[in-house]
Motif scaffolding. Structure first.
Motif, PDB file in Angstrom:
ATOM      1  N   SER A  33      -4.929  21.619   2.612  1.00  0.00           N
ATOM      2  CA  SER A  33      -5.149  20.021   2.834  1.00  0.00           C
ATOM      3  C   SER A  33      -6.774  19.695   2.158  1.00  0.00           C
ATOM      4  CB  SER A  33      -4.354  18.988   3.287  1.00  0.00           C
ATOM      5  OG  SER A  33      -2.886  20.099   3.777  1.00  0.00           O
ATOM      6  N   PHE A  34      -7.666  19.681   3.504  1.00  0.00           N
ATOM      7  CA  PHE A  34      -8.659  19.156   2.978  1.00  0.00           C
ATOM      8  C   PHE A  34      -9.701  19.614   4.291  1.00  0.00           C
ATOM      9  CE2 PHE A  34      -6.762  16.457   6.328  1.00  0.00           C
ATOM     10  CZ  PHE A  34      -6.973  16.952   7.944  1.00  0.00           C
ATOM     11  N   PRO A  35     -10.930  20.028   4.160  1.00  0.00           N
ATOM     12  CA  PRO A  35     -12.046  20.682   4.344  1.00  0.00           C
ATOM     13  C   PRO A  35     -12.028  20.627   6.213  1.00  0.00           C
ATOM     14  CG  PRO A  35     -12.998  20.059   2.222  1.00  0.00           C
ATOM     15  CD  PRO A  35     -11.699  19.389   3.054  1.00  0.00           C
ATOM     16  N   GLY A  36     -12.021  21.412   6.470  1.00  0.00           N
ATOM     17  CA  GLY A  36     -12.331  21.126   8.379  1.00  0.00           C
ATOM     18  C   GLY A  36     -13.274  21.169   9.087  1.00  0.00           C
ATOM     19  N   PRO A  37     -13.684  21.619  10.019  1.00  0.00           N
ATOM     20  CA  PRO A  37     -14.924  21.556  10.823  1.00  0.00           C
ATOM     21  C   PRO A  37     -15.522  23.219  10.860  1.00  0.00           C
ATOM     22  CG  PRO A  37     -13.067  21.819  12.337  1.00  0.00           C
ATOM     23  CD  PRO A  37     -12.838  21.543  11.289  1.00  0.00           C
ATOM     24  N   GLU A  38     -15.065  24.045  10.588  1.00  0.00           N
ATOM     25  CA  GLU A  38     -15.402  25.326  10.062  1.00  0.00           C
ATOM     26  C   GLU A  38     -15.062  25.613   8.878  1.00  0.00           C
ATOM     27  OE1 GLU A  38     -14.549  27.826  13.578  1.00  0.00           O
ATOM     28  OE2 GLU A  38     -15.484  26.098  15.358  1.00  0.00           O
ATOM     29  N   SER A  39     -14.734  25.089   7.576  1.00  0.00           N
ATOM     30  CA  SER A  39     -14.436  26.119   6.514  1.00  0.00           C
ATOM     31  C   SER A  39     -13.483  25.369   5.569  1.00  0.00           C
ATOM     32  CB  SER A  39     -12.346  26.809   6.778  1.00  0.00           C
ATOM     33  OG  SER A  39     -12.469  27.961   5.911  1.00  0.00           O
ATOM     34  N   PRO A  40     -14.363  25.527   4.520  1.00  0.00           N
ATOM     35  CA  PRO A  40     -13.829  24.482   3.148  1.00  0.00           C
ATOM     36  C   PRO A  40     -12.365  24.775   3.053  1.00  0.00           C
ATOM     37  CG  PRO A  40     -15.820  26.083   2.965  1.00  0.00           C
ATOM     38  CD  PRO A  40     -15.222  26.231   3.739  1.00  0.00           C
TER      39      PRO A  40
END
Length: 247
Positions: free
Chosen positions: A11-18
């Motif tokens: 749903s949206f980029p995370g702290p460690e992943s696009p």
């Protein structure tokens, strides 16, 4: 076939992943499946700026397409001159959606050659590709890729449905979303939980389950893994950017 995860955040980029983007390779051909927010960076890190020979966009939600907009600059304005139009297989609205996101009155059809998806089987490079509509609020396609006797299914975004079961039947690897947590009141007809991903993998008799599209901000990877493992006893893991799998 070889699968490389470029992005896997839901749903949206995370702290460690696009967001969602997956590179599938066979016989020197590279198919990029989805091109979500932030994944252009990972494409450069794990494959190369001009790696894709074709792109398949499963649906037109931002977390699966937005870096295809940014990529227009890469191919149109390269110092060595414009690159040839890249084949893009996507829902019928893709040309207008990507063009509108790039520029109010422009077009991206000098950069991309579009082919509208519809349920069925067709070739892309060395791959035999089968797509079918899955259970998501917009036109969305699950994908089955086959090559040289091996097979991979990608759920895209979906709630449980018969189409996904058909696409995943007996595949060697099942790349399946697990966005929702089990045991809470989730919206219907939108995403899978870990348990539902595991149940689908068991019913389809898949060789390996690769969970993706988890939402780090309000999810729990441990909970999702536990729920999936309760429903599927085969090899199971949550994917990471940069991870590669020989299929």
């Amino acid at each position: 076939m070889r699968l490389t995860v470029l992005g896997c955040a839901g749903s949206f980029p995370g702290p460690e992943s696009p967001c969602s983007a997956y590179l599938v390779e066979a016989d020197g051909f590279r198919l990029l499946v989805d091109f979500g927010s932030g994944s252009l960076s990972s494409l450069q890190r794990y494959a190369g700026l001009h790696a894709p020979d074709a792109i398949l966009l499963t649906h037109l939600h931002c977390d699966h397409i937005l870096d295809a907009v940014t990529y227009v600059v890469v191919r149109r304005y390269a110092p060595e001159g414009p690159y040839p139009a890249l084949p893009v297989y996507a829902p019928a609205g893709a040309p207008d959606r990507l063009s509108a996101a790039y520029h109010d009155d422009g077009t991206v059809e000098d950069v991309y050659q579009f082919y509208a998806l519809e349920p069925g089987t067709f070739p892309i490079g060395p791959f035999t590709v089968t797509v079918d509509r899955v259970n998501h609020p917009v036109e969305t396609y699950g994908v089955r890729l086959e090559h040289d006797g091996r097979s991979l299914c990608y759920s895209s975004d979906t709630a449980p449905c018969d189409a996904l079961l058909r696409l995943a039947q007996n595949v060697d690897a099942f790349l399946c979303e697990a966005s929702f947590l089990d045991g809470v009141d989730n919206p219907p007809d939108l995403h899978l939980t870990g348990r539902e991903a595991g149940e689908t993998a068991t019913k389809a008799v898949v060789g390996r389950l690769l969970l993706t599209h988890l939402v780090a901000a309000w999810g729990s990877e441990a909970h999702t893994l536990e729920s999936a493992a309760a429903a599927y006893t085969g090899p199971l893991e949550v994917v990471r950017p940069g991870a590669s799998y020989d299929i």
